[in-house]
Design a protein around this motif. Structure first.
Motif, PDB file in Angstrom:
ATOM      1  N   ILE A  53       0.833  -1.196   0.000  1.00  0.00           N
ATOM      2  CA  ILE A  53       0.000   0.000   0.000  1.00  0.00           C
ATOM      3  C   ILE A  53       0.874   1.255   0.000  1.00  0.00           C
ATOM      4  N   GLY A  54       0.513   2.228  -0.860  1.00  0.00           N
ATOM      5  CA  GLY A  54       1.221   3.492  -0.906  1.00  0.00           C
ATOM      6  C   GLY A  54       2.508   3.465  -1.701  1.00  0.00           C
ATOM      7  N   THR A  55       2.801   2.349  -2.388  1.00  0.00           N
ATOM      8  CA  THR A  55       4.020   2.243  -3.188  1.00  0.00           C
ATOM      9  C   THR A  55       3.678   1.644  -4.553  1.00  0.00           C
ATOM     10  N   ASN A  56       4.682   1.573  -5.395  1.00  0.00           N
ATOM     11  CA  ASN A  56       4.529   0.912  -6.697  1.00  0.00           C
ATOM     12  C   ASN A  56       5.081  -0.504  -6.694  1.00  0.00           C
ATOM     13  N   PHE A  57       5.438  -1.021  -5.502  1.00  0.00           N
ATOM     14  CA  PHE A  57       6.006  -2.355  -5.411  1.00  0.00           C
ATOM     15  C   PHE A  57       4.919  -3.414  -5.545  1.00  0.00           C
ATOM     16  N   SER A  58       5.205  -4.430  -6.348  1.00  0.00           N
ATOM     17  CA  SER A  58       4.315  -5.589  -6.478  1.00  0.00           C
ATOM     18  C   SER A  58       5.183  -6.834  -6.596  1.00  0.00           C
ATOM     19  N   ALA A  59       4.586  -7.995  -6.329  1.00  0.00           N
ATOM     20  CA  ALA A  59       5.335  -9.255  -6.354  1.00  0.00           C
ATOM     21  C   ALA A  59       4.520 -10.308  -7.080  1.00  0.00           C
ATOM     22  N   GLN A  60       5.231 -11.274  -7.645  1.00  0.00           N
ATOM     23  CA  GLN A  60       4.590 -12.390  -8.332  1.00  0.00           C
ATOM     24  C   GLN A  60       4.518 -13.605  -7.426  1.00  0.00           C
ATOM     25  N   ILE A  61       3.438 -14.380  -7.589  1.00  0.00           N
ATOM     26  CA  ILE A  61       3.256 -15.614  -6.827  1.00  0.00           C
ATOM     27  C   ILE A  61       3.959 -16.757  -7.563  1.00  0.00           C
ATOM     28  N   ASP A  62       4.756 -17.556  -6.832  1.00  0.00           N
ATOM     29  CA  ASP A  62       5.411 -18.694  -7.469  1.00  0.00           C
ATOM     30  C   ASP A  62       4.531 -19.935  -7.375  1.00  0.00           C
ATOM     31  N   GLU A  63       5.088 -21.096  -7.788  1.00  0.00           N
ATOM     32  CA  GLU A  63       4.283 -22.315  -7.851  1.00  0.00           C
ATOM     33  C   GLU A  63       3.882 -22.835  -6.473  1.00  0.00           C
ATOM     34  N   ARG A  64       4.479 -22.315  -5.397  1.00  0.00           N
ATOM     35  CA  ARG A  64       4.106 -22.725  -4.043  1.00  0.00           C
ATOM     36  C   ARG A  64       3.159 -21.742  -3.383  1.00  0.00           C
ATOM     37  N   GLY A  65       2.763 -20.690  -4.110  1.00  0.00           N
ATOM     38  CA  GLY A  65       1.878 -19.686  -3.547  1.00  0.00           C
ATOM     39  C   GLY A  65       2.603 -18.623  -2.748  1.00  0.00           C
ATOM     40  N   CYS A  66       3.926 -18.506  -2.917  1.00  0.00           N
ATOM     41  CA  CYS A  66       4.723 -17.581  -2.113  1.00  0.00           C
ATOM     42  C   CYS A  66       5.196 -16.406  -2.971  1.00  0.00           C
ATOM     43  N   PHE A  67       5.537 -15.297  -2.283  1.00  0.00           N
ATOM     44  CA  PHE A  67       6.015 -14.099  -2.964  1.00  0.00           C
ATOM     45  C   PHE A  67       7.208 -13.531  -2.202  1.00  0.00           C
ATOM     46  N   VAL A  68       7.977 -12.670  -2.880  1.00  0.00           N
ATOM     47  CA  VAL A  68       9.178 -12.066  -2.299  1.00  0.00           C
ATOM     48  C   VAL A  68       9.251 -10.604  -2.733  1.00  0.00           C
ATOM     49  N   PHE A  69       9.439  -9.695  -1.770  1.00  0.00           N
ATOM     50  CA  PHE A  69       9.767  -8.306  -2.058  1.00  0.00           C
ATOM     51  C   PHE A  69      11.249  -8.113  -1.771  1.00  0.00           C
ATOM     52  N   GLU A  70      11.997  -7.672  -2.777  1.00  0.00           N
ATOM     53  CA  GLU A  70      13.439  -7.514  -2.634  1.00  0.00           C
ATOM     54  C   GLU A  70      13.830  -6.048  -2.762  1.00  0.00           C
ATOM     55  N   GLN A  71      14.893  -5.697  -2.039  1.00  0.00           N
ATOM     56  CA  GLN A  71      15.530  -4.387  -2.164  1.00  0.00           C
ATOM     57  C   GLN A  71      14.539  -3.242  -2.014  1.00  0.00           C
ATOM     58  N   ILE A  72      13.669  -3.351  -1.010  1.00  0.00           N
ATOM     59  CA  ILE A  72      12.750  -2.261  -0.714  1.00  0.00           C
ATOM     60  C   ILE A  72      13.338  -1.425   0.416  1.00  0.00           C
ATOM     61  N   PRO A  73      13.037  -0.144   0.468  1.00  0.00           N
ATOM     62  CA  PRO A  73      13.612   0.714   1.521  1.00  0.00           C
ATOM     63  C   PRO A  73      13.128   0.298   2.906  1.00  0.00           C
ATOM     64  N   VAL A  74      13.927   0.617   3.902  1.00  0.00           N
ATOM     65  CA  VAL A  74      13.534   0.381   5.287  1.00  0.00           C
ATOM     66  C   VAL A  74      12.325   1.241   5.599  1.00  0.00           C
ATOM     67  N   GLY A  75      11.345   0.665   6.308  1.00  0.00           N
ATOM     68  CA  GLY A  75      10.158   1.413   6.644  1.00  0.00           C
ATOM     69  C   GLY A  75       9.027   0.524   7.100  1.00  0.00           C
ATOM     70  N   THR A  76       7.816   1.081   7.136  1.00  0.00           N
ATOM     71  CA  THR A  76       6.617   0.366   7.565  1.00  0.00           C
ATOM     72  C   THR A  76       5.686   0.194   6.370  1.00  0.00           C
ATOM     73  N   TYR A  77       5.211  -1.032   6.177  1.00  0.00           N
ATOM     74  CA  TYR A  77       4.391  -1.346   5.009  1.00  0.00           C
ATOM     75  C   TYR A  77       3.170  -2.154   5.425  1.00  0.00           C
ATOM     76  N   ARG A  78       2.141  -2.064   4.563  1.00  0.00           N
ATOM     77  CA  ARG A  78       0.964  -2.930   4.692  1.00  0.00           C
ATOM     78  C   ARG A  78       0.801  -3.683   3.366  1.00  0.00           C
ATOM     79  N   VAL A  79       0.604  -5.007   3.468  1.00  0.00           N
ATOM     80  CA  VAL A  79       0.499  -5.860   2.292  1.00  0.00           C
ATOM     81  C   VAL A  79      -0.965  -5.987   1.882  1.00  0.00           C
ATOM     82  N   ALA A  80      -1.237  -5.750   0.600  1.00  0.00           N
ATOM     83  CA  ALA A  80      -2.592  -5.892   0.054  1.00  0.00           C
ATOM     84  C   ALA A  80      -2.616  -7.059  -0.920  1.00  0.00           C
ATOM     85  N   VAL A  81      -3.614  -7.942  -0.760  1.00  0.00           N
ATOM     86  CA  VAL A  81      -3.752  -9.117  -1.607  1.00  0.00           C
ATOM     87  C   VAL A  81      -5.184  -9.185  -2.118  1.00  0.00           C
ATOM     88  N   SER A  82      -5.354  -9.453  -3.405  1.00  0.00           N
ATOM     89  CA  SER A  82      -6.685  -9.607  -3.985  1.00  0.00           C
ATOM     90  C   SER A  82      -6.648 -10.691  -5.032  1.00  0.00           C
TER      91      SER A  82
END
Length: 790
Positions: free
Chosen positions: A69-98
């Motif tokens: 939320i509040g950023t342009n970062f997005s992640a792809q789901i792999d074959e196990r249903g998992c995702f990874v956000f890499e090299q994002i700045p230090v801070g506080t985030y909320r994850v949105a899933v739909s």
């Protein structure tokens, strides 16, 4: 020391330096595999990782959209249903899933700090929503560097094949050699290969007989199959030292998830008193986290049929009635998949197969008394665990026992035989998959195999081969890297992969007499493979592939240690058969409105050296030797057109193979290999409309030579097969399926193996009743999956 004195396995002296180094290498490899999850996690740049799963059944949600939320970062789901956000700045985030069909999810605030990987598990709750009809198009072409043909359960339900052989013959490049009628064997060949060179796996367990190296497809009922994957070309780097020409990987263990409870009964009757009864039960015993499948089948046939065929060019006509072609078989099967937690899953499967059938032999000299008993038991357990979004571990343990009894005590004294084979195999494999960095997957594993074969000649005990043991160890590593090259106009994605496998196989035979001068055989081999692919997405999807590798085939135990008798003997000095293979191809796919088109072309080349050939030598005794080399060159092409979401499907498949002998005398050098057709062409039309379904197929097979000097051959032939069915659903939970199948509609006379004729026109009726329909029922239109996978 006497010939029968037990041989010492270990010497009492100090171990050699070479032995110590191998032992240290083995321990180091085991340690690396176990520590990879920790090392990969410690060295990762991951700041935020997580997994998305279905709250109802725990299955991964592979189509979810994940963002911060509040950023342009997005992640792809792999074959196990998992995702990874890499090299994002230090801070506080909320994850949105739909995702479609689920309620939107928004996480609490998560603090991301330096060198601390935050993890989150997200359970999506299903929601009900009324929507218009949804039409599913073909999925995106896989970026895999090798083309893998996949037949899933939906396709099997739609095509209604009688057996596994009929199912595999719908794939270009695959040819099934049958020894004739219901009592014969069905052996698979890929791109003109010897059936010994094709590895057949059932839930990871090899079903190729250790004595001959050949697998019989008739031992696997088609109703137990969840999915079939056909890997063409040498596959030793991925599957081990019996995959010189390719792999048929059969998966029966059901997918995890809370599927519908269904019970199915089917009865079929055909010519020559053929009868077949099948019962299957899906999820009758199950829960939200347990998926089960059980099946029992019984087959019986008299099988005697009239035949006629020609041997050219002298136009020799052979005709008569095929006798002693009876067969009866019973199969019991059970499988279950349980999700132990959101991260762990356990799958088990087992089959007990019993059969007895006649051995009519060659049509020119038929045998009316010989018979064969075939008993097979297979059990496989597989456990997998996701340590994180970047690492997973899988362990598999398998057990199999094959017992065969060949009996003909009622024949003339010189032709009598009564022998038995008892083959027991234990197999264990550990595989670790890690994601060391973005868009990369590293696989490291170990495999252990213990193969024990006991051969006894009950009529002539001195001709018994005795007990033979083969112990195999393997280490394998593979790495795949994908690159996003969307900034280029020609392609969107580049994929590179490499694999290497080290195999060590020791074969030891227990001495049974003074004639056993050599009782050991050892093989060490490194098998590499490299590949690449370029793919482009859009209205017209394109992918180009290329690969190169080397593969290995261990000598069959019979060829090594066959007991000396009046006509044949083994050769413990045999070298393994080896191949150097490459291929390149291109594939395209497009869909507009109600129209979908797929087409592809693949060129392949394989050079096989040290081919094992049984040759007649001193005192006219047959003995296997590494005498031959061969080159196989050709291409495959296919076109598939689907209309109105596969309401109507037209397909064309063609394989051209030029197989040349690269050894031997002047009379045989550069001649075509025996029983390798120059072309195999399949044309088919399939209809699947509401209550009516059917198919009409034409299979064209070229001339096959029966002698190495190509002086005699069997003519080309054409097979027309028709299938019509009516699907009725009188109640919401009941379905009745009535179908008619006519094989060899034109009553063609032909043979697949020298002097083993095939039946003429066969008519078969079937009735199938299914109770307890739900999502995924046979009445549902199958999804349009492409025959590709990563």
């Amino acid at each position: 020391m006497g010939a029968c004195t037990p041989r010492r396995i270990f010497d009492r002296g100090r171990p050699s330096k070479q032995t110590c180094l191998r032992f240290i290498l083995f321990l180091t490899t085991v340690g690396v595999i176990m520590l990879l999850p920790i090392v990969s996690a410690a060295q990762s740049d991951v700041r935020l990782i997580g997994c998305v799963y279905d709250k109802a059944d725990g299955s991964p949600v592979l189509t979810a959209r994940v963002g911060l939320i509040g950023t342009n970062f997005s992640a792809q789901i792999d074959e196990r249903g998992c995702f990874v956000f890499e090299q994002i700045p230090v801070g506080t985030y909320r994850v949105a899933v739909s995702d479609f069909g689920y309620e939107d999810y928004l996480s609490d605030a998560l603090n991301v700090e330096i060198d601390i990987a935050r993890t989150i598990d997200i359970a999506l709750k299903r929601k009900l929503r009324r929507v218009d009809d949804i039409r599913v198009r073909g999925s995106q072409l896989s970026a895999a560097t090798d083309r893998v043909a996949v037949i899933d359960r939906d396709r099997i339900r739609m095509d209604r094949p009688s057996n596994l052989a009929d199912l595999l013959e719908t794939i270009e490049g695959v040819d099934v050699q049958r020894t004739g009628g219901s009592s014969g064997e069905a052996r698979v060949s890929i791109r003109g290969s010897d059936p010994r060179h094709v590895l057949v796996l059932l839930d990871g367990q090899r079903i190729n007989a250790s004595g001959s190296g050949v697998a019989d497809l008739n031992t696997i009922p088609v109703e137990i199959i969840e999915r079939v994957e056909v890997h063409k070309g040498g596959g030793t780097a991925e599957f081990g030292p019996e995959a010189l020409a390719g792999v048929i990987d059969i998966i029966t263990q059901p997918q995890s998830g809370n599927g519908p409870q269904t019970s199915t009964g089917e009865h079929r009757r055909g010519q020559w008193d053929a009868q077949e009864l099948k019962l299957s039960f899906d999820n009758v015993v199950g829960s939200d986290h347990l998926t089960t499948r059980m099946a029992v089948s019984s087959h019986k046939a008299v099988g005697d049929f009239p035949f006629t065929y020609n041997v050219s060019p002298v136009d020799t006509v052979i005709e008569g009635v095929r006798i002693n072609n009876r067969s009866q078989a019973t199969s019991l099967f059970a499988a279950a998949t349980m999700r132990l937690s959101r991260y762990s899953q356990l799958s088990c499967s087992g089959q007990a197969y019993r059969s007895e059938h006649g051995l009519p032999g060659r049509a020119s000299t038929q045998n009316g008394t010989a018979s064969q008993q075939d008993d097979r038991d297979l059990m496989t357990a597989r456990w997998s665990h996701d340590w994180s979004a970047q690492s997973s571990l899988e362990a598999r343990l398998g057990y199999s026992r094959f017992y065969q009894h060949f009996d003909d005590r009622d024949n003339l004294p010189a032709s009598r035989f009564d022998t038995e084979y008892d083959n027991t195999v234990w197999d264990a494999q550990i595989t670790n998959r890690v994601v060391p960095f973005r868009r990369n997957q590293l696989v490291v594993g170990l495999q252990f195999r213990h193969d024990h074969l006991d051969h006894a000649d009950l009529l002539r005990p001195t001709w018994s081969m005795g007990e033979t043991t083969r112990k195999s160890r393997a280490i394998f590593v593979s790495d795949k890297q994908n690159f996003d090259i969307s900034n280029l106009r020609l392609a969107n994605e580049l994929s590179l992969d490499a694999a290497v496998r080290y195999d060590l196989a020791k074969t030891d035979k227990e001495p049974t007499s003074l004639l056993d001068q050599s009782t050991g055989h050892r093989v060490e081999h490194w098998s590499p493979r490299v590949g690449m692919s370029l793919s482009r997405h859009g209205q017209i999807e394109l992918i180009a592939r290329a690969s190169y590798g080397k593969s290995l085939q261990l000598p069959a135990i019979n060829a090594l240690f066959w007991k000396n008798d009046a006509v044949s003997r083994g050769n413990p000095g045999l070298r393994p058969e080896q191949s150097e293979h490459s291929e390149a191809g291109i594939e395209a796919q497009t869909a507009t409105g109600q129209f979908q088109l797929r087409a592809g072309f693949t060129y392949f080349h394989s050079y096989v050296s040290d081919l094992i050939v049984w040759a007649q030598g001193y005192q006219n005794v047959w003995r296997p030797e590494n005498l031959a080399a061969a080159m196989l060159v050709g291409h495959e092409d296919f076109v598939t057109v689907s209309l109105s979401d596969r309401l109507l499907e037209l397909s064309y498949q063609n394989t051209i193979t030029t197989s040349r002998n690269r050894s031997g005398t002047q009379a045989t050098y550069d001649r075509e290999l025996t029983f390798t057709p120059h072309y195999i062409t399949n044309l088919a039309v399939r209809l699947n409309h509401c209550i009516l379904y059917g198919s009409y197929s034409v299979r064209l097979v070229g001339r096959r030579y029966s002698l190495p000097n190509n002086q005699k051959y069997f003519d080309a032939y054409r097979l027309d097969n028709l299938m019509l069915g009516l699907r009725l659903q009188p109640w919401s939970s009941w379905e009745a399926d009535i179908n008619l199948r006519v094989n060899n509609l034109r009553d063609e006379s032909y043979v697949l193996i020298s002097h083993f004729p095939m039946p003429g026109r066969e008519v078969e009726f079937g009735l199938r009743v299914t109770f307890g329909l739900g999502d995924g029922s046979p009445t549902a239109q199958p999804s349009n999956t492409t025959p590709e996978r990563n």
